[in-house]
Design an enzyme around this catalytic site. Sequence first.
Site, PDB file in Angstrom:
ATOM      1  N   ASP A  71       0.853  -1.180   0.000  1.00 17.75           N
ATOM      2  CA  ASP A  71       0.000   0.000   0.000  1.00 17.75           C
ATOM      3  C   ASP A  71       0.891   1.232   0.000  1.00 17.75           C
ATOM      4  O   ASP A  71       2.005   1.203   0.527  1.00 17.75           O
ATOM      5  CB  ASP A  71      -0.881   0.003   1.261  1.00 17.75           C
ATOM      6  N   TRP A 115     -13.462  -1.561  -1.863  1.00 14.09           N
ATOM      7  CA  TRP A 115     -12.642  -1.858  -0.707  1.00 14.09           C
ATOM      8  C   TRP A 115     -12.918  -3.255  -0.116  1.00 14.09           C
ATOM      9  O   TRP A 115     -14.056  -3.636   0.059  1.00 14.09           O
ATOM     10  CB  TRP A 115     -12.893  -0.789   0.382  1.00 14.09           C
ATOM     11  N   GLU A 171     -10.028  -8.708  -0.814  1.00 14.91           N
ATOM     12  CA  GLU A 171      -9.019  -9.256  -1.725  1.00 14.91           C
ATOM     13  C   GLU A 171      -7.808  -9.821  -0.982  1.00 14.91           C
ATOM     14  O   GLU A 171      -7.199 -10.795  -1.411  1.00 14.91           O
ATOM     15  CB  GLU A 171      -8.600  -8.194  -2.754  1.00 14.91           C
ATOM     16  N   MET A 203       0.743   3.434   9.397  1.00 10.19           N
ATOM     17  CA  MET A 203      -0.136   3.693   8.252  1.00 10.19           C
ATOM     18  C   MET A 203      -0.554   5.152   8.345  1.00 10.19           C
ATOM     19  O   MET A 203      -1.157   5.575   9.331  1.00 10.19           O
ATOM     20  CB  MET A 203      -1.365   2.783   8.221  1.00 10.19           C
ATOM     21  N   ARG A 258     -11.601   6.773   3.849  1.00 13.28           N
ATOM     22  CA  ARG A 258     -11.866   5.911   2.692  1.00 13.28           C
ATOM     23  C   ARG A 258     -11.978   6.775   1.430  1.00 13.28           C
ATOM     24  O   ARG A 258     -12.636   7.813   1.443  1.00 13.28           O
ATOM     25  CB  ARG A 258     -13.184   5.145   2.933  1.00 13.28           C
TER      26      ARG A 258
HETATM   27  C1  UD2 Z   1      -6.677  -2.387   4.299  1.00 13.88           C
HETATM   28  C2  UD2 Z   1      -5.434  -3.233   3.971  1.00 13.88           C
HETATM   29  C3  UD2 Z   1      -5.130  -3.080   2.487  1.00 13.88           C
HETATM   30  C4  UD2 Z   1      -6.295  -3.557   1.649  1.00 13.88           C
HETATM   31  C5  UD2 Z   1      -7.550  -2.788   2.064  1.00 13.88           C
HETATM   32  C6  UD2 Z   1      -8.824  -3.345   1.463  1.00 13.88           C
HETATM   33  C7  UD2 Z   1      -3.887  -3.477   5.844  1.00 13.88           C
HETATM   34  C8  UD2 Z   1      -2.890  -2.811   6.679  1.00 13.88           C
HETATM   35  N1  UD2 Z   1      -4.350  -2.775   4.785  1.00 13.88           N
HETATM   36  O1  UD2 Z   1      -6.259  -1.038   4.120  1.00 13.88           O
HETATM   37  O2  UD2 Z   1      -3.964  -3.780   2.124  1.00 13.88           O
HETATM   38  O3  UD2 Z   1      -6.461  -4.948   1.784  1.00 13.88           O
HETATM   39  O4  UD2 Z   1      -7.761  -2.799   3.489  1.00 13.88           O
HETATM   40  O5  UD2 Z   1      -8.862  -3.184   0.092  1.00 13.88           O
HETATM   41  O6  UD2 Z   1      -4.251  -4.604   6.104  1.00 13.88           O
HETATM   42  N2  UD2 Z   1      -5.552   3.189  -3.080  1.00 13.88           N
HETATM   43  C9  UD2 Z   1      -5.297   4.338  -3.819  1.00 13.88           C
HETATM   44  N3  UD2 Z   1      -6.343   5.146  -4.185  1.00 13.88           N
HETATM   45  C10 UD2 Z   1      -7.617   4.870  -3.855  1.00 13.88           C
HETATM   46  C11 UD2 Z   1      -7.877   3.708  -3.103  1.00 13.88           C
HETATM   47  C12 UD2 Z   1      -6.828   2.891  -2.709  1.00 13.88           C
HETATM   48  O7  UD2 Z   1      -4.140   4.647  -4.133  1.00 13.88           O
HETATM   49  O8  UD2 Z   1      -8.513   5.647  -4.223  1.00 13.88           O
HETATM   50  C13 UD2 Z   1      -4.440   2.248  -2.785  1.00 13.88           C
HETATM   51  C14 UD2 Z   1      -3.419   2.803  -1.822  1.00 13.88           C
HETATM   52  O9  UD2 Z   1      -2.165   2.239  -2.097  1.00 13.88           O
HETATM   53  C15 UD2 Z   1      -3.972   2.318  -0.511  1.00 13.88           C
HETATM   54  C16 UD2 Z   1      -4.432   0.907  -0.873  1.00 13.88           C
HETATM   55  O10 UD2 Z   1      -4.960   1.059  -2.180  1.00 13.88           O
HETATM   56  O11 UD2 Z   1      -3.015   2.328   0.526  1.00 13.88           O
HETATM   57  C17 UD2 Z   1      -5.461   0.269   0.071  1.00 13.88           C
HETATM   58  O12 UD2 Z   1      -6.556   1.142   0.271  1.00 13.88           O
HETATM   59  P1  UD2 Z   1      -6.846   1.807   1.711  1.00 13.88           P
HETATM   60  O13 UD2 Z   1      -5.576   2.397   2.216  1.00 13.88           O
HETATM   61  O14 UD2 Z   1      -7.990   2.720   1.610  1.00 13.88           O
HETATM   62  O15 UD2 Z   1      -7.293   0.569   2.581  1.00 13.88           O
HETATM   63  P2  UD2 Z   1      -7.114   0.299   4.181  1.00 13.88           P
HETATM   64  O16 UD2 Z   1      -6.250   1.333   4.796  1.00 13.88           O
HETATM   65  O17 UD2 Z   1      -8.417   0.075   4.780  1.00 13.88           O
HETATM   66 MN    MN Z   2      -4.638   2.523   4.088  1.00 13.99          MN
END
Ligand code: UD2
Ligand code: MN
Length: 265
Positions: free
Chosen positions: A115, A177, A180, A207, A212
């Site tokens: 990420d 989201w 996966e 992090m 979102r």
């Molecule tokens: C969790 C998970 C992540 C992923 C996600 C569900 C951990 C620590 N993290 O993170 O790996 O499984 O849940 O999908 O377990 N991104 C963009 N632009 C966007 C949306 C996403 O660049 O508009 C990329 C970016 O690299 C981001 C990653 O996708 O870090 C995951 O998305 P998140 O950070 O919103 O998800 P999060 O923090 O809930």
């Molecule tokens: Mn994140």
Amino acid sequence: MGEGYGSYIVDAKKNVSIPNIISENSHVQEGGRGKPQFCKAKQKIAIIIPFRNREPHLTIWLQYMLPFLQKQQGDFGIYVVEQIRNTTFNRAKLMNVGFSEAKKDYDYNCFIFSDVDIIPMNDRNLYRCSENPKHMANSLDKFNFRLPYETIFGGVVAFTKEQFLKINGFSNRFWGWGGEDDELYNRIVAAGMKIERPDPEIARSTMIFHNRDTGNEATGKSFGLINKAAQFMHLDGLSSLKYDVIKHTRHKLYTNITVNIGTQL
Ligand code: UD2
Ligand code: MN
């Protein structure tokens, strides 16, 4: 706790600029390639970052990770796989694209899927592949440096080329989201492998805070697929991957691959 040898503080609020990062990393080559100067690395590491509209996070990531990877004497390349606008985000499919595209560049044998918002806080946390697929986001500030559940496999994961091919990559079918990462875990188990994790004290990572993203709402539509990994993994993944590269740009600090990966049917 957390102040051991090799640890440092990540300041995500510090104002840094890309030109500054470039001048501080003069050994990094076009496209975000780095190599140890005085030895030959065994692992050739592609770092794949799924991306859209998170420029501030990418800048912070580069600021910390380029010196980090060089200090670890990595032979590495940074790939930012960017999904075009106005389609629901699909993190997993972007990872598959990154694997397929990076492979064309260089003989990478280790793939780290990260990420854009996760940054390690200890430079003894080796960004390398292991005998088993490795979950590296096992000690996050967001979760009080603990595992929220035992099978979590999101954030940052490392696969050798063979390990990743064995599971046919990620599923391409998770739009929006969530889920996966859990499906990926089930693929590993279905393929008869197990995962490993680094020592949580060394793996401490942050992090960067965010809400979102628009375009990455949980649709819930794919969650039913999580437990069907064994059934579908050989049909759905690298072997069924389709995409169009819109732009392939070598920036000084990373390679950007902008892709159209379609939309959910
Ligand atoms: C969790 C998970 C992540 C992923 C996600 C569900 C951990 C620590 N993290 O993170 O790996 O499984 O849940 O999908 O377990 N991104 C963009 N632009 C966007 C949306 C996403 O660049 O508009 C990329 C970016 O690299 C981001 C990653 O996708 O870090 C995951 O998305 P998140 O950070 O919103 O998800 P999060 O923090 O809930
Ligand atoms: Mn994140």
